[in-house]
Design an enzyme around this catalytic site. Sequence first.
Site, PDB file in Angstrom:
ATOM      1  N   ASP A 144       0.844  -1.197   0.000  1.00 28.47           N
ATOM      2  CA  ASP A 144       0.000   0.000   0.000  1.00 28.47           C
ATOM      3  C   ASP A 144       0.885   1.254   0.000  1.00 28.47           C
ATOM      4  O   ASP A 144       2.038   1.209   0.434  1.00 28.47           O
ATOM      5  CB  ASP A 144      -0.890   0.030   1.256  1.00 28.47           C
ATOM      6  CG  ASP A 144      -1.884  -1.109   1.282  1.00 28.47           C
ATOM      7  OD1 ASP A 144      -2.174  -1.680   0.217  1.00 28.47           O
ATOM      8  OD2 ASP A 144      -2.370  -1.431   2.395  1.00 28.47           O
TER       9      ASP A 144
HETATM   10  N1  URA Z   1      -1.278  -5.867   3.945  1.00 25.63           N
HETATM   11  C1  URA Z   1      -1.748  -4.613   3.932  1.00 25.63           C
HETATM   12  O1  URA Z   1      -2.783  -4.321   4.512  1.00 25.63           O
HETATM   13  N2  URA Z   1      -1.056  -3.685   3.257  1.00 25.63           N
HETATM   14  C2  URA Z   1       0.102  -3.934   2.602  1.00 25.63           C
HETATM   15  O2  URA Z   1       0.700  -3.030   2.020  1.00 25.63           O
HETATM   16  C3  URA Z   1       0.589  -5.253   2.638  1.00 25.63           C
HETATM   17  C4  URA Z   1      -0.119  -6.209   3.305  1.00 25.63           C
END
Ligand code: URA
Length: 242
Positions: free
Chosen positions: A109
């Site tokens: 993310d």
């Molecule tokens: N899980 C999440 O919620 N975000 C990420 O970036 C990776 C795994």
Amino acid sequence: MANKGKQRLDKILAHMGLGTRKEIKKLIKEKRVRVNGEIAKDPGLQVWPSQDRIEVDGEKIEYREFIYLMMNKPQGVLSATEDHIQEVVTDLLEPEHLIFHPFPVGRLDKDTEGLLLLTNDGQLAHQLLSPKKHVPKTYYATIQGVVTEEDIDRFREGIVLDDGYQTLPSELKILTSGPQSEIKLTIYEGKFHQVKRMFEAVGKKVTYLKRIAMGPLILDEDLEPGEYRELTEEERKLLKGE
Ligand code: URA
């Protein structure tokens, strides 16, 4: 660049970072390029990049097809190769690495930090991302709320997310427990926002998330957010299972 057998000399040299096609044409015109000891006269000469000996100014050009980069992705940057507005991880790469057209293997993310592999090796990327392979991914996170032994059990059994999906068993480890807890979590799949949604399912909120391992690859703690380096030969072999 996929290994398609013979390729144009100017294309190979451009790929190896020796300049634009125009600059390379000039190098050839100036008789500075040799193939198997012979001065090359034609930029379109068909060459086997991995077998023929290519020299520029007497220096052998080491051909390689693939590149493997470990990045400590910073917050605020997208795991993508292009975006019209926002900064993407490939914006952080030097031209000498960009010429290989690496792409991120999977996504973190925008607000997640940590281990991101970038490569142009599509086959390896496919293996690492294949849902059938269950490649482990380990995260460090800070959590708003007290993480409990019961959460450990629920994560081990697999929990149901907001869309009804039941996660595979995962391993939760409590590092510190309190109103702000610190944890490590290893998951074996990669659903959208998975870690955040897993904690939401037990009534808690991820306030900081950092990936620290993927398969056999462990984030080099010497890399500051935004920094990257090539994988060592050992890391590359481990990753490819060689
Ligand atoms: N899980 C999440 O919620 N975000 C990420 O970036 C990776 C795994």
